[in-house]
Design a protein around this motif. Structure first.
Motif, short mmCIF file in Angstrom:
data_model
loop_
_atom_site.label_atom_id
_atom_site.label_comp_id
_atom_site.label_asym_id
_atom_site.label_seq_id
_atom_site.Cartn_x
_atom_site.Cartn_y
_atom_site.Cartn_z
N LEU A 91 0.83 -1.20 0.00
CA LEU A 91 0.00 0.00 0.00
C LEU A 91 0.87 1.26 0.00
O LEU A 91 0.58 2.23 -0.71
CB LEU A 91 -0.92 -0.02 1.22
N LEU A 92 1.94 1.25 0.79
CA LEU A 92 2.86 2.40 0.78
C LEU A 92 3.43 2.62 -0.62
O LEU A 92 3.53 3.76 -1.08
CB LEU A 92 3.99 2.17 1.78
N ALA A 93 3.80 1.52 -1.28
CA ALA A 93 4.33 1.63 -2.63
C ALA A 93 3.30 2.22 -3.58
O ALA A 93 3.63 3.02 -4.48
CB ALA A 93 4.80 0.26 -3.12
N ARG A 94 2.04 1.86 -3.38
CA ARG A 94 0.96 2.40 -4.22
C ARG A 94 0.90 3.92 -4.11
O ARG A 94 0.59 4.62 -5.08
CB ARG A 94 -0.37 1.76 -3.76
N TYR A 95 1.21 4.43 -2.93
CA TYR A 95 1.17 5.88 -2.70
C TYR A 95 2.54 6.53 -2.92
O TYR A 95 2.70 7.72 -2.65
CB TYR A 95 0.66 6.19 -1.29
N GLY A 96 3.51 5.75 -3.35
CA GLY A 96 4.84 6.29 -3.60
C GLY A 96 5.60 6.67 -2.35
O GLY A 96 6.47 7.56 -2.38
N LEU A 97 5.32 6.02 -1.23
CA LEU A 97 5.97 6.34 0.04
C LEU A 97 7.08 5.32 0.32
O LEU A 97 6.82 4.12 0.37
CB LEU A 97 4.95 6.31 1.18
N ASN A 98 8.30 5.81 0.52
CA ASN A 98 9.41 4.89 0.79
C ASN A 98 9.93 4.99 2.22
O ASN A 98 10.85 4.28 2.60
CB ASN A 98 10.55 5.10 -0.20
N GLU A 99 9.34 5.88 3.03
CA GLU A 99 9.66 5.94 4.45
C GLU A 99 8.51 6.62 5.18
O GLU A 99 7.98 7.63 4.72
CB GLU A 99 10.97 6.71 4.71
N VAL A 100 8.12 6.05 6.33
CA VAL A 100 7.02 6.59 7.12
C VAL A 100 7.36 6.47 8.61
O VAL A 100 8.25 5.71 9.00
CB VAL A 100 5.69 5.84 6.85
N ASP A 101 6.63 7.24 9.41
CA ASP A 101 6.61 6.99 10.85
C ASP A 101 5.44 6.05 11.12
O ASP A 101 4.31 6.31 10.68
CB ASP A 101 6.43 8.31 11.62
N VAL A 102 5.71 4.96 11.83
CA VAL A 102 4.71 3.90 12.02
C VAL A 102 4.10 4.03 13.41
O VAL A 102 4.80 4.27 14.40
CB VAL A 102 5.35 2.51 11.82
N MET A 103 2.79 3.85 13.48
CA MET A 103 2.06 4.04 14.72
C MET A 103 0.95 3.01 14.80
O MET A 103 0.37 2.64 13.78
CB MET A 103 1.47 5.46 14.73
N GLY A 104 0.67 2.53 16.02
CA GLY A 104 -0.44 1.60 16.18
C GLY A 104 -0.99 1.64 17.58
O GLY A 104 -0.27 1.93 18.55
N VAL A 105 -2.29 1.35 17.71
CA VAL A 105 -2.96 1.36 19.01
C VAL A 105 -3.51 -0.03 19.30
O VAL A 105 -4.11 -0.67 18.44
CB VAL A 105 -4.07 2.43 19.04
N SER A 106 -3.25 -0.52 20.51
CA SER A 106 -3.78 -1.79 21.00
C SER A 106 -3.38 -2.93 20.06
O SER A 106 -2.20 -3.16 19.85
CB SER A 106 -5.31 -1.66 21.16
N TRP A 107 -4.35 -3.64 19.46
CA TRP A 107 -4.04 -4.70 18.49
C TRP A 107 -3.13 -4.16 17.39
O TRP A 107 -2.19 -4.81 16.95
CB TRP A 107 -5.36 -5.23 17.90
N GLY A 108 -3.43 -2.94 16.95
CA GLY A 108 -2.62 -2.32 15.90
C GLY A 108 -1.21 -2.00 16.35
O GLY A 108 -0.30 -1.86 15.52
N GLY A 109 -1.00 -1.86 17.67
CA GLY A 109 0.35 -1.65 18.17
C GLY A 109 1.22 -2.87 17.97
O GLY A 109 2.43 -2.76 17.72
N LEU A 117 9.70 -4.34 12.38
CA LEU A 117 10.72 -5.40 12.37
C LEU A 117 10.87 -6.01 10.98
O LEU A 117 11.98 -6.33 10.55
CB LEU A 117 10.35 -6.48 13.39
N GLN A 118 9.75 -6.16 10.28
CA GLN A 118 9.78 -6.79 8.95
C GLN A 118 10.23 -5.81 7.88
O GLN A 118 10.88 -6.22 6.90
CB GLN A 118 8.38 -7.32 8.62
N HIS A 119 9.91 -4.55 8.04
CA HIS A 119 10.23 -3.54 7.02
C HIS A 119 10.99 -2.36 7.63
O HIS A 119 10.52 -1.20 7.61
CB HIS A 119 8.95 -3.04 6.34
N PRO A 120 12.18 -2.61 8.17
CA PRO A 120 12.93 -1.52 8.81
C PRO A 120 13.29 -0.41 7.84
O PRO A 120 13.41 0.75 8.24
CB PRO A 120 14.18 -2.22 9.36
N GLY A 121 13.46 -0.75 6.57
CA GLY A 121 13.82 0.26 5.59
C GLY A 121 12.70 1.25 5.31
O GLY A 121 12.95 2.37 4.85
N LEU A 122 11.46 0.86 5.60
CA LEU A 122 10.32 1.74 5.38
C LEU A 122 9.95 2.54 6.63
O LEU A 122 9.15 3.46 6.57
CB LEU A 122 9.09 0.92 4.95
N THR A 123 10.55 2.17 7.77
CA THR A 123 10.15 2.72 9.06
C THR A 123 11.21 3.66 9.60
O THR A 123 12.38 3.28 9.70
CB THR A 123 9.94 1.58 10.08
N ARG A 124 10.80 4.88 9.96
CA ARG A 124 11.74 5.79 10.64
C ARG A 124 11.58 5.64 12.16
O ARG A 124 12.45 5.13 12.83
CB ARG A 124 11.51 7.25 10.23
#
Length: 286
Positions: A91-109, A117-124
């Motif tokens: 989905l990030l690739a669909r939007y042309g995003l190659n780095e993001v700040d990742v956030m999640g709440v509860s289950w999403g955390g 852990l799986q995509h460290p290159g995409l995560t700041r």
């Protein structure tokens, strides 16, 4: 009050063999800040956390309904954190995003941990809100768990209103009553299959063995009155993630992100805007 979905571009995206209802805020606007990829709580639709996107107007924001929640179609087959993290990367690739700040709440955390852990290159940077390291967690109030599992919390406002304090705690604060009513009004029930597959996704999953290898600067946010995810879980995450900090919210329940919105947004903004200590240390050493 303005609709928190105002300004969101909502589309149905075909990614990773799935159809996901996706909301994007401000991704086409120039910004000095990386956009945020947000993973929602179990059964929660985009609208439930849309106020956070509205409260960070200087940043792009991307969120999607998990299969069978909100308006994403039911999943045909079960999924796990690996396949859903891969789908989110698509989905990030669909939007042309190659780095993001990742956030999640509860289950999403938990999903946010796995994604980083799986995509460290995409995560700041990583922000973990009211969450745990997975199956090896310290459980909360049993009364809150039984009510959490009751589907009436999505479809019966009276049930939700009656049991809100047990479910989420932290409702004594000024303005919390309004936030509670507003939150209930934004919820849309997941399908039975969608909810079951979301529960199954994390069965047997734990981030604990991998957390010492997490290289990302991490903010852990916990409510001190959380009946579902006790604050001790945040202390475990803090002990296991090397470059992490823990911030707790007095009187905050599981939904302190909403009841303590101003403090939560200030903490997130301060963390995301802080200089990169790892890069600064490397620059100083060179």
């Amino acid at each position: 009050m303005a609709n928190a979905m105002d300004g969101a571009v909502v589309t149905m995206e075909q990614v990773g063999g799935r159809t996901l209802r996706t909301a994007a805020w401000r991704l086409d606007m120039p910004s000095d800040h990386l956009p945020i990829l947000f993973f929602n709580g179990i059964g929660a639709n985009i609208e439930a956390v849309a106020p956070l996107a509205a409260a960070l107007p200087e940043r792009g924001f991307l969120m999607f309904d998990m299969p069978g929640t909100g308006e994403s179609p039911d999943p045909l087959i079960p999924y796990n954190p690996f396949t859903m993290s891969w789908t989110a990367a698509q989905l990030l690739a669909r939007y042309g995003l190659n780095e993001v700040d990742v956030m999640g709440v509860s289950w999403g955390g938990a999903m946010a941990q796995h994604f980083a852990l799986q995509h460290p290159g995409l995560t700041r940077r990583l922000t973990l809100i009211a969450t745990t390291p997975g199956m090896v967690m310290v459980p909360g109030n049993p009364a809150a768990f039984t009510k959490m599992a009751d589907p009436r919390r999505y479809i019966d406002p009276e049930f939700m209103n009656e049991h809100f304090a047990t479910l989420y705690g932290g409702v004594d604060k000024d303005g919390a009553e309004h936030q509670k009513d507003s939150h209930i009004g934004r919820l849309k029930p997941p399908s039975p299959r969608g909810y079951m597959y979301q529960l199954m996704c994390m069965m047997g999953w734990s981030s604990l063995p991998a957390l010492p290898f997490m290289k990302k600067e991490t903010l852990i946010m916990m409510g001190e009155d959380d009946q579902i995810v006790p604050v001790i879980n945040g202390k475990i995450l803090k002990a296991m993630i090397p470059n992490s900090r823990l911030q707790t919210f007095a009187g905050g329940g599981h939904l302190f992100l909403l009841t303590h919105a101003d403090e939560s947004v200030a903490a997130i903004r301060e963390f995301l805007d802080a200089p990169d200590t790892v890069k600064e240390a490397k620059r100083a050493a060179a």
